[in-house]
Design a protein around this motif. Sequence first.
Motif, PDB file in Angstrom:
ATOM      1  N   SER A  96      -9.553  27.509 -12.009  1.00 45.09           N
ATOM      2  CA  SER A  96      -9.627  27.287 -10.563  1.00 45.09           C
ATOM      3  C   SER A  96      -8.272  27.370  -9.901  1.00 45.09           C
ATOM      4  O   SER A  96      -8.148  27.713  -8.733  1.00 45.09           O
ATOM      5  CB  SER A  96     -10.259  25.915 -10.280  1.00 45.09           C
ATOM      6  N   GLU A  97      -7.198  27.060 -10.652  1.00 44.54           N
ATOM      7  CA  GLU A  97      -5.853  27.114 -10.095  1.00 44.54           C
ATOM      8  C   GLU A  97      -5.318  28.539 -10.069  1.00 44.54           C
ATOM      9  O   GLU A  97      -4.410  28.857  -9.318  1.00 44.54           O
ATOM     10  CB  GLU A  97      -4.914  26.228 -10.922  1.00 44.54           C
ATOM     11  N   GLU A  98      -5.897  29.406 -10.897  1.00 50.75           N
ATOM     12  CA  GLU A  98      -5.393  30.768 -10.984  1.00 50.75           C
ATOM     13  C   GLU A  98      -6.067  31.696  -9.984  1.00 50.75           C
ATOM     14  O   GLU A  98      -5.628  32.811  -9.763  1.00 50.75           O
ATOM     15  CB  GLU A  98      -5.615  31.287 -12.412  1.00 50.75           C
ATOM     16  N   GLN A  99      -7.165  31.252  -9.367  1.00 53.92           N
ATOM     17  CA  GLN A  99      -7.885  32.095  -8.439  1.00 53.92           C
ATOM     18  C   GLN A  99      -7.326  31.920  -7.030  1.00 53.92           C
ATOM     19  O   GLN A  99      -7.235  30.801  -6.531  1.00 53.92           O
ATOM     20  CB  GLN A  99      -9.377  31.726  -8.457  1.00 53.92           C
ATOM     21  N   PRO A 100      -6.964  32.994  -6.343  1.00 51.25           N
ATOM     22  CA  PRO A 100      -6.452  32.869  -4.983  1.00 51.25           C
ATOM     23  C   PRO A 100      -7.547  32.427  -4.022  1.00 51.25           C
ATOM     24  O   PRO A 100      -8.720  32.802  -4.175  1.00 51.25           O
ATOM     25  CB  PRO A 100      -5.977  34.291  -4.673  1.00 51.25           C
ATOM     26  N   ALA A 101      -7.180  31.610  -3.028  1.00 53.65           N
ATOM     27  CA  ALA A 101      -8.163  31.166  -2.047  1.00 53.65           C
ATOM     28  C   ALA A 101      -8.519  32.324  -1.127  1.00 53.65           C
ATOM     29  O   ALA A 101      -7.631  33.047  -0.648  1.00 53.65           O
ATOM     30  CB  ALA A 101      -7.586  30.006  -1.234  1.00 53.65           C
ATOM     31  N   PRO A 102      -9.815  32.570  -0.891  1.00 57.99           N
ATOM     32  CA  PRO A 102     -10.203  33.678  -0.017  1.00 57.99           C
ATOM     33  C   PRO A 102      -9.811  33.409   1.426  1.00 57.99           C
ATOM     34  O   PRO A 102      -9.652  32.262   1.844  1.00 57.99           O
ATOM     35  CB  PRO A 102     -11.734  33.710  -0.181  1.00 57.99           C
ATOM     36  N   ALA A 103      -9.645  34.474   2.186  1.00 57.52           N
ATOM     37  CA  ALA A 103      -9.307  34.348   3.606  1.00 57.52           C
ATOM     38  C   ALA A 103     -10.497  33.763   4.355  1.00 57.52           C
ATOM     39  O   ALA A 103     -11.654  34.142   4.114  1.00 57.52           O
ATOM     40  CB  ALA A 103      -8.940  35.705   4.179  1.00 57.52           C
ATOM     41  N   VAL A 104     -10.244  32.816   5.262  1.00 59.56           N
ATOM     42  CA  VAL A 104     -11.309  32.202   6.050  1.00 59.56           C
ATOM     43  C   VAL A 104     -10.890  32.132   7.505  1.00 59.56           C
ATOM     44  O   VAL A 104      -9.691  32.177   7.834  1.00 59.56           O
ATOM     45  CB  VAL A 104     -11.628  30.774   5.534  1.00 59.56           C
ATOM     46  N   ASN A 105     -11.878  31.989   8.356  1.00 60.00           N
ATOM     47  CA  ASN A 105     -11.633  31.770   9.778  1.00 60.00           C
ATOM     48  C   ASN A 105     -11.463  30.274   9.990  1.00 60.00           C
ATOM     49  O   ASN A 105     -12.442  29.529  10.107  1.00 60.00           O
ATOM     50  CB  ASN A 105     -12.790  32.310  10.599  1.00 60.00           C
ATOM     51  N   LYS A 106     -10.226  29.815   9.998  1.00 57.56           N
ATOM     52  CA  LYS A 106      -9.969  28.382  10.040  1.00 57.56           C
ATOM     53  C   LYS A 106     -10.627  27.699  11.231  1.00 57.56           C
ATOM     54  O   LYS A 106     -11.141  26.581  11.113  1.00 57.56           O
ATOM     55  CB  LYS A 106      -8.463  28.132  10.061  1.00 57.56           C
TER      56      LYS A 106
ATOM     57  N   GLU B 149     -21.370  28.463  -0.844  1.00 54.76           N
ATOM     58  CA  GLU B 149     -20.838  29.256   0.268  1.00 54.76           C
ATOM     59  C   GLU B 149     -19.682  28.570   0.994  1.00 54.76           C
ATOM     60  O   GLU B 149     -18.942  29.212   1.743  1.00 54.76           O
ATOM     61  CB  GLU B 149     -21.949  29.600   1.258  1.00 54.76           C
ATOM     62  N   LEU B 150     -19.516  27.272   0.767  1.00 50.74           N
ATOM     63  CA  LEU B 150     -18.404  26.549   1.411  1.00 50.74           C
ATOM     64  C   LEU B 150     -17.219  26.346   0.472  1.00 50.74           C
ATOM     65  O   LEU B 150     -16.230  25.714   0.854  1.00 50.74           O
ATOM     66  CB  LEU B 150     -18.885  25.197   1.931  1.00 50.74           C
ATOM     67  N   ARG B 151     -17.312  26.884  -0.737  1.00 51.23           N
ATOM     68  CA  ARG B 151     -16.227  26.712  -1.707  1.00 51.23           C
ATOM     69  C   ARG B 151     -14.918  27.304  -1.189  1.00 51.23           C
ATOM     70  O   ARG B 151     -13.853  26.689  -1.286  1.00 51.23           O
ATOM     71  CB  ARG B 151     -16.611  27.365  -3.032  1.00 51.23           C
ATOM     72  N   GLY B 152     -14.980  28.515  -0.636  1.00 53.66           N
ATOM     73  CA  GLY B 152     -13.773  29.146  -0.113  1.00 53.66           C
ATOM     74  C   GLY B 152     -13.151  28.346   1.015  1.00 53.66           C
ATOM     75  O   GLY B 152     -11.923  28.216   1.109  1.00 53.66           O
ATOM     76  N   ASP B 153     -13.996  27.783   1.892  1.00 57.09           N
ATOM     77  CA  ASP B 153     -13.484  26.947   2.983  1.00 57.09           C
ATOM     78  C   ASP B 153     -12.767  25.716   2.429  1.00 57.09           C
ATOM     79  O   ASP B 153     -11.689  25.331   2.919  1.00 57.09           O
ATOM     80  CB  ASP B 153     -14.638  26.497   3.886  1.00 57.09           C
ATOM     81  N   ALA B 154     -13.370  25.091   1.411  1.00 57.59           N
ATOM     82  CA  ALA B 154     -12.759  23.897   0.818  1.00 57.59           C
ATOM     83  C   ALA B 154     -11.424  24.235   0.178  1.00 57.59           C
ATOM     84  O   ALA B 154     -10.449  23.470   0.300  1.00 57.59           O
ATOM     85  CB  ALA B 154     -13.705  23.291  -0.212  1.00 57.59           C
ATOM     86  N   HIS B 155     -11.346  25.372  -0.509  1.00 53.07           N
ATOM     87  CA  HIS B 155     -10.080  25.787  -1.110  1.00 53.07           C
ATOM     88  C   HIS B 155      -9.022  26.033  -0.045  1.00 53.07           C
ATOM     89  O   HIS B 155      -7.842  25.686  -0.227  1.00 53.07           O
ATOM     90  CB  HIS B 155     -10.304  27.048  -1.948  1.00 53.07           C
ATOM     91  N   ALA B 156      -9.419  26.642   1.069  1.00 56.21           N
ATOM     92  CA  ALA B 156      -8.462  26.916   2.143  1.00 56.21           C
ATOM     93  C   ALA B 156      -7.933  25.620   2.746  1.00 56.21           C
ATOM     94  O   ALA B 156      -6.739  25.495   3.059  1.00 56.21           O
ATOM     95  CB  ALA B 156      -9.118  27.778   3.219  1.00 56.21           C
TER      96      ALA B 156
END
Length: 517
Positions: free
Chosen positions: A371-381, A440-447
């Motif tokens: 999980s630390e090696e995966q880059p966070a996807p771009a999101v609309n903050k 579907e909210l995983r990327g938002d949480a990572h951001a």
Amino acid sequence: MTLSVEEKEGAPFGHRRRPRRKHRVLRWSATTLSVLILGTAGAGYLYYQHLNDNIVKGERASGDSKVGKAAPNAAGQTPLNILMIGSDSRNSDENVALGGSRDNRGNPPLGDVQMLIHLSADRKSAAVVSIPRDTRVDIPECEDPDTGKTFPPTDTIINESLARGGAGCTLATWQNLTGVYIDHWMTIDFAGVVSMADAIGGVEVCVKQNVWDRPLPNVPGGSGLKLTAGRKKVEGKQALQWLRTRHAWGSDPLRARAQHMYLNSMLRTLKQQNVFSDTGRLMDLAEAATKSLTVSQEIGTVKQLYDLGTQLRTVPTDRITMTTLPTVPDSQNSDHLVPDGAAAEKIWSMLRDDVPFDDKGGKAQQKKPASEEQPAPAVNKAAVGVLVRNATQSSTAAPVSGRAGAVAQALASKGFTKATADTSATLSEDRTVVRYPSAELRGDAHAVAKSLGIPLSSVKKSTDVSGVTVDVGGDWRTGTAYPKQSAPKAGDLPGNSDEINGSDAKQCMDVYAPYRW
């Protein structure tokens, strides 16, 4: 002079402890772990149905806990965590005979022995952490699976968790304290320890001086252990006495050390024994093991126990490390302990991140989690809804007011304009956690985590939240940027964790002077 319950049972000199309903203590985890190792003997395939019927099962979790399973490492592997609980139950004639205290027969048992066994994701190392029975922690709301009775959350010593909803409540308590997902629990009582010790055939222990844990003037009680100096093999009731002894060692932490020595010696003994060709011995071991245990229901068959044993079999003894949770005296009660802040959190961090307690695994085991090696996807903050909650309260510290609002404002300044503070409740988390309810909210949480400097290992999927939620924990009491923390390194344990390596056969207990003879 009137003696307290603890004085009647033999508290160490100069140390008075509060009376308790169940005061005699047994540390069984050493013997319980042997059940897992029995997989090396193939015991799981003897009298299969009969042995299955021997096993008593219970609900895995019966308390409120929001901890989720660890993310797999780069190879798709996850750690295995097993909670071992020693019950002081006196609900049978045999347990009363072994443990005494007949007045307590029928009372809910206490979990006076609690050890977490952590098997690394690659199955090449193992760590064991004990928590002293009188350590004050937050116990969550729990429901007794047998009676349906609900117990409200409370702040008290950890051994009481077993009486507030069974082993599933103790598991939930550990999960909330550590942030570590626990896969299974096992419990064993007085009689189970004796039968397992007999089945194993004895375990070698060592004392530096002659020891006799006996009643003394103004200090009645004691386990009855009597040995001459040097190395001796103990089994049956004498093994039970070794595990119960406290006064002759001088303290509860030193008793934990003696139990860790016993456990390490037992593991070495089991690995050295050749029982594959001894059918009678296999039958004895299997019968004792299945009759001695109560287990969480998802491992309630002999095959499942056998599978656990085969996993533990891969760990060499020199990659097993026994420790005790670092603690300090409780400012609210001198008879109690509380976790030692940063030192305790370091232990839990190493378990959460699957960092070996020893430094013998080489650099390959010190990779970051996947999980630390995966880059966070771009999101609309601006489109991400974030709820921030104050969780800075703990058993050792009052909540810090305004933390939810401060962090929500910091998120808004970073573009998360929908961030809001929930001021309706004060929660308790030792460390800050970002939770999200669905994939579907995983990327938002990572951001969100990345914007605040929170490590991705602290981002968890949880059905207890309806959207991305930041619980500001006790590790972030000031400022609007998450405090930078150095990643723990393999073998870098706190100095007060009292670690013992599984291959160390030279360990020997020092006897507290009044109990020498």
